[in-house]
Design a protein around this motif. Structure first.
Motif, PDB file in Angstrom:
ATOM      1  N   PHE A 284      16.011  20.869  79.268  1.00  0.00           N
ATOM      2  CA  PHE A 284      15.815  19.997  80.427  1.00  0.00           C
ATOM      3  C   PHE A 284      17.152  19.581  81.041  1.00  0.00           C
ATOM      4  O   PHE A 284      17.338  19.638  82.256  1.00  0.00           O
ATOM      5  CB  PHE A 284      15.017  18.752  80.006  1.00  0.00           C
ATOM      6  N   LEU A 285      18.093  19.189  80.196  1.00  0.00           N
ATOM      7  CA  LEU A 285      19.373  18.718  80.725  1.00  0.00           C
ATOM      8  C   LEU A 285      20.179  19.860  81.357  1.00  0.00           C
ATOM      9  O   LEU A 285      20.993  19.625  82.251  1.00  0.00           O
ATOM     10  CB  LEU A 285      20.179  18.007  79.631  1.00  0.00           C
ATOM     11  N   GLU A 290      21.220  22.583  86.978  1.00  0.00           N
ATOM     12  CA  GLU A 290      20.919  23.658  87.930  1.00  0.00           C
ATOM     13  C   GLU A 290      20.335  23.073  89.215  1.00  0.00           C
ATOM     14  O   GLU A 290      20.602  23.562  90.312  1.00  0.00           O
ATOM     15  CB  GLU A 290      19.924  24.638  87.310  1.00  0.00           C
ATOM     16  N   LEU A 291      19.532  22.039  89.060  1.00  0.00           N
ATOM     17  CA  LEU A 291      18.893  21.440  90.230  1.00  0.00           C
ATOM     18  C   LEU A 291      19.889  20.666  91.094  1.00  0.00           C
ATOM     19  O   LEU A 291      19.740  20.600  92.307  1.00  0.00           O
ATOM     20  CB  LEU A 291      17.778  20.481  89.786  1.00  0.00           C
ATOM     21  N   THR A 292      20.900  20.091  90.468  1.00  0.00           N
ATOM     22  CA  THR A 292      21.840  19.280  91.245  1.00  0.00           C
ATOM     23  C   THR A 292      23.049  20.078  91.736  1.00  0.00           C
ATOM     24  O   THR A 292      23.518  19.883  92.849  1.00  0.00           O
ATOM     25  CB  THR A 292      22.353  18.083  90.421  1.00  0.00           C
TER      26      THR A 292
ATOM     27  N   LYS B  41      13.198  29.000  88.272  1.00  0.00           N
ATOM     28  CA  LYS B  41      14.077  29.500  89.342  1.00  0.00           C
ATOM     29  C   LYS B  41      13.451  29.334  90.726  1.00  0.00           C
ATOM     30  O   LYS B  41      14.159  29.356  91.728  1.00  0.00           O
ATOM     31  CB  LYS B  41      14.444  30.956  89.075  1.00  0.00           C
ATOM     32  N   GLN B  42      12.108  29.179  90.753  1.00  0.00           N
ATOM     33  CA  GLN B  42      11.444  28.930  92.043  1.00  0.00           C
ATOM     34  C   GLN B  42      11.945  27.630  92.663  1.00  0.00           C
ATOM     35  O   GLN B  42      11.868  27.445  93.880  1.00  0.00           O
ATOM     36  CB  GLN B  42       9.935  28.800  91.843  1.00  0.00           C
ATOM     37  N   MET B  43      12.422  26.746  91.815  1.00  0.00           N
ATOM     38  CA  MET B  43      12.830  25.427  92.319  1.00  0.00           C
ATOM     39  C   MET B  43      14.287  25.385  92.767  1.00  0.00           C
ATOM     40  O   MET B  43      14.738  24.377  93.297  1.00  0.00           O
ATOM     41  CB  MET B  43      12.597  24.354  91.250  1.00  0.00           C
ATOM     42  N   PHE B  44      15.019  26.458  92.535  1.00  0.00           N
ATOM     43  CA  PHE B  44      16.418  26.449  92.953  1.00  0.00           C
ATOM     44  C   PHE B  44      16.493  26.479  94.480  1.00  0.00           C
ATOM     45  O   PHE B  44      15.733  27.196  95.119  1.00  0.00           O
ATOM     46  CB  PHE B  44      17.179  27.653  92.392  1.00  0.00           C
TER      47      PHE B  44
END
Lengths: 470, 393
Positions: A284-285, A290-292, B41-44
């Motif tokens: 998760f971390l 990756e999201l930020t 990866k869909q959320m990237f």
């Protein structure tokens, strides 16, 4: 019942000297002052000893943590008698026990790792042997040796408490000290050695050219999965294991594993359950980053490099440990008035929010007073060092000094200890299957999954809105 | 309380117990099962290529004035260790030209500059001689500097300096060897780009200023107050441009790019250069490249439009193993670099000899050097060597 048959921490009652939040605030101010003074003396790059190189300082910080755990969790203050631990003034006790922990620390690092292991086993534990190799400067020789040593520490700081918290000291729980302590020390050291070879040895072996194929598996087996040949992939999940062990022991009161009544099953599930939870945190971390910051790119450096991202997972995880320990040590594990699962959920939520705030605070300000570098990904920026250094000071204060001066220690009577045991058992037994619990479980699980997906969707916007590093 | 009411209360309590367990289980389950799955990866965020047009140039030639930032790794790293490690403020090391005689790790910009300020920028020989008696390991100071010659599509040539070395003595010697002194005096050099505030790239600033006090200066955002003050104390009188993070076109086919990154020895921010060479592709020229060459290439891919959509060449310190240290992440770089398809790689300085050899071993098109003027190894481009993109040299 002889109260000495339980360990000291279980047999003591800490009584607040003042009402309300004053004791917690006093303790926080006091320990932060000690933290800053000792940080300046030992670690700060502008201070006296400047051990924050960073690996030398990190190695001593990690091993000091383990020595403290050994002294209290494994050896229950042995060789000191219970009477001495109970009656000695907290300050004297703090000074004496801390001095012993430092002596053990030095013997361990200089004697065992550098002296024995580094001279007769694995050269990379000994800086002098590394310096003798072509093209290795003294500075990096020391850093490499410290890195190997602290990697071992990372594993030991998970396994040593795990044997007590999850495995409940089996099969030596009834042995007297020091037999019990030595037995658990030997088994956890043995397991740490195996885990070290499987997870970290290859990392050390590819520090040299050519890769040391004869002595280690190169390229390491995790390369494709982790997108790096760096052992930071393992540092990450092992650090999450360490954090999870302490979450389970402190704010979770060994829940949910305490619900399992069958001893062997509870211990087994607890040991592997901690690893499973740690892996959930580990993944998760990484995903959060990756999201930020975007997807990691192999071969880059700093914030985009997979190896740094994995390391940062461990760094992020430790931010959860700080508020969790504070809640347990100084807030008497608030709240305690609801059911065990509800208490645990509230504490976990508070811990998570506090961890995020602490993370933001740290990266916004630490370079202004710790002598560290501004930014997330500087190779010498190791938030694990100051956070664990603070935790070590809290452990000394809570374990060795009974939270002095804001609390005083009063030994529990036999009846009180028995009542504590009965209450803990009752709390665990009160969670029994009913249709209502089942409906709650289902609704809660659905909400949990929803909360997860809402969080990961909102996270990039949240991160952009707060702009941590200007 | 009636039995029914009691039953209801009990049920509510059980429901919340179950819900609490469920929430934690649901969150942890989702964290564990989804967070590292391919589905994530869909959320990237979809990365849009900005395709900024920086124009096109005909060719670029780089002359390596000096890549030997220091001459002895053990001395340099020993000083860093003695002063407290890689995080210690570089101005406190007591290295020249900011030595004050108080010893390793005890100096400051203010105390150091006070000793030589009156001699800058014209009496550099005296200033350096003074520093030789007051500073730590003055003989180890070298410096990094490169001359960049860009020819635009009309045939007009633009000359720039990238960095200005460290030791006044060594930098001046190298400038004279390559004729930089005359170019500066004649006003042929249009600007000085400082890649970052590190001692070996920046502290030789007065040498450039001595020959061209009015030269336009481009520094990356993130200089500390001492670094900003040094510009004034060096006697610089020209315009100073503090380049913000991101892309800044300079002349057709040439742009600067600043990365907001923390760097060892208390330095922040690095500026590197992109060139778009006609029919060839993108060329990257860096001082130290702390951001990493792959990050630099990835940034170009996202930000810039370039010929044939191809990476053509690299020149510079690639900051991989400057102290002959190694780390598995460097192997990640060596393994990954191949897929970017660079056709010409000129490396030196902080790339590290070991890394250059690993590049050669991996079959990459490394342009080797001549190992003259105190450069150590022909595996990379050394002092006095040149590399060109869009032309042969």
């Amino acid at each position: 019942m002889e109260t000495h048959s339980v360990n000291y921490l279980e047999g003591r009652r800490l009584v607040k000297r003042w009402n309300g939040p004053v004791p917690a605030i006093v303790s926080l101010v006091l320990t932060l002052a000690v933290f800053y003074a000792t940080w300046w003396i030992f670690q700060d790059p502008r201070g006296l000893m400047r051990m924050y190189t960073p690996y030398v300082g990190y190695m001593y910080t990690r091993w000091w943590l383990i020595v403290l755990i050994w002294m209290v969790y494994l050896f229950n203050y042995w060789p000191f008698k219970r009477e001495w631990v109970e009656r000695t003034h907290p300050v004297v006790k703090g000074v004496v026990l801390t001095a012993i922990s430092v002596a053990v620390l030095l013997i361990l690092i200089k004697g065992f790792f550098e002296g024995i292991l580094g001279n007769f086993g694995l050269a990379y534990f000994n800086p002098e042997r590394l310096t003798a190799l072509p093209s290795v400067t003294n500075f990096f020789a020391i850093e490499y040796a410290a890195l190997a040593c602290l990697m071992f520490a990372a594993i030991a700081s998970w396994l040593s408490p795990a044997w007590v918290v999850a495995c409940e000291e089996v099969p030596w729980q009834d042995l007297p000290q020091p037999a019990k302590g030595i037995s658990i020390l030997v088994i956890t050291f043995f397991l740490s050695t195996i885990v070290y070879f499987i997870t970290m040895h290859s990392h050390m072996a590819i520090l040299y050219h050519p890769w040391q194929e004869f002595t280690a598996i190169t390229p390491p087996y995790w390369e494709k999965f982790a997108n790096t040949v760096s052992g930071n992939f393992h540092v990450s999940w092992i650090m999450c294991c360490t954090v999870t062990v302490w979450l389970v022991e402190t704010i979770w009161e060994r829940f949910p594993f305490s619900m399992i009544e069958r001893n062997w099953l509870r211990r087994l599930v607890a040991f592997f359950g901690i690893i499973a939870i740690a892996f959930a945190m580990h993944f998760f971390l990484y995903f959060v980053q990756e999201l930020t910051w975007g997807e990691a790119i192999r071969g880059t450096r700093r914030a985009f490099a997979p190896d740094w991202r994995w390391l940062h997972v461990g760094e992020m995880a430790v931010f959860f440990l700080v508020p969790a320990l504070f809640i347990t040590f100084y807030c008497e594990n608030w709240p305690r008035k609801y059911s065990l699962p509800a208490n645990v959920l509230i504490r976990t939520t508070v811990t998570a929010v506090a961890a995020v705030l602490l993370y933001i605070f740290y990266y916004k300000t630490s370079h202004l007073f710790l002598g560290t570098q501004k930014g997330f990904s500087h190779p010498q920026q190791f938030p694990m060092i100051p956070t664990i250094w603070l935790i070590n000071i809290w452990l000394v204060h809570h374990w060795f000094m009974d939270n002095w001066p804001a609390w005083k220690m009063a030994p529990k009577t036999t009846a009180e200890i028995e009542e504590d045991h009965a209450q803990a058992l009752e709390k665990a037994r009160s969670i029994r299957w009913t249709p209502s619990l089942g409906w709650g479980l289902g609704a809660g699980a659905a909400f949990g999954v929803l909360a997860y997906f809402v969080s990961v969707n909102v996270l990039p916007y949240f991160y952009n809105a707060i702009d941590i590093i200007k | 309380m009636s039995d029914n009411a009691k039953q209801k209360t009990m049920s509510r309590r059980d429901f919340f117990k179950g819900a609490s367990i469920g929430v934690m289980g649901g969150v942890l389950g989702a964290m564990g099962l989804y967070s590292y799955s391919p589905m994530r990866k869909q959320m990237f965020p979809h990365v849009e290529r900005k395709m900024a047009d920086i124009g096109v140039c005909r060719k670029v030639k780089v002359t390596n004035i000096s890549e030997t930032s220091w001459f002895n790794n053990a001395d340099l790293v020993g000083d860093i260790k003695g002063a407290g490690g890689l995080l210690v403020d570089q101005y406190s090391y007591n290295w020249p030209p900011f030595g004050d005689g108080s010893g390793l790790g005890k100096g400051s910009y203010e105390k150091g500059i006070a000793k030589i300020k009156h001699l800058l920028p014209d009496r550099l020989d005296e200033a350096w001689a003074l520093q030789e008696s007051m500073s730590v390991h003055p003989e180890n100071a070298g410096g990094y500097a490169a001359l960049i010659e860009v020819t635009d599509l009309d045939g007009k040539e633009h000359k720039y300096l990238l960095d200005s070395g460290w030791s006044y003595k060594w930098t001046d010697e190298c400038f004279r060897r390559e004729g930089i002194d005359r170019m500066l005096q004649n006003g042929e050099i249009e600007g000085l780009f400082i890649s970052h505030e590190h001692f070996d790239h920046y502290w030789g600033l007065p040498v450039t200023v001595k020959y061209a006090p009015e030269i336009p200066l481009y520094i990356p955002e993130g200089f500390y107050p001492e670094g900003m003050q040094y510009i004034k104390d060096s006697g610089h009188k020209g315009p100073v441009t503090v380049v913000k993070p991101g892309l800044k076109p300079i002349v057709p086919g040439m742009a600067s790019y600043v990365f907001a990154i923390p760097i060892i020895c208390r330095v922040y921010g690095e500026q590197s250069l992109y060139f778009n060479v006609k029919d060839k592709g993108l060329v990257s020229v860096t001082g130290c490249c702390h951001q990493s060459i792959i990050q630099f290439a990835e940034t170009a891919y996202r930000e810039i439009k370039y010929e044939n959509d191809r990476f053509h060449g690299i020149y510079g310190g690639l900051h991989i193993s400057p102290f002959d240290d190694w780390d598995p992440k460097y192997d990640d770089l060596v393994i990954s670099l191949g897929k970017y398809g660079f056709e010409k790689i000129g490396c030196n300085h902080c790339t590290g000899v070991l890394c250059a050899k690993k590049f050669i071993q991996a079959g990459y098109p490394v342009v080797q050097g001549t190992a003259r003027f105190r450069s150590k190894d022909p595996a990379y481009l050394g002092n006095g060597d040149t590399i060109a993109f869009g032309m042969d040299v």
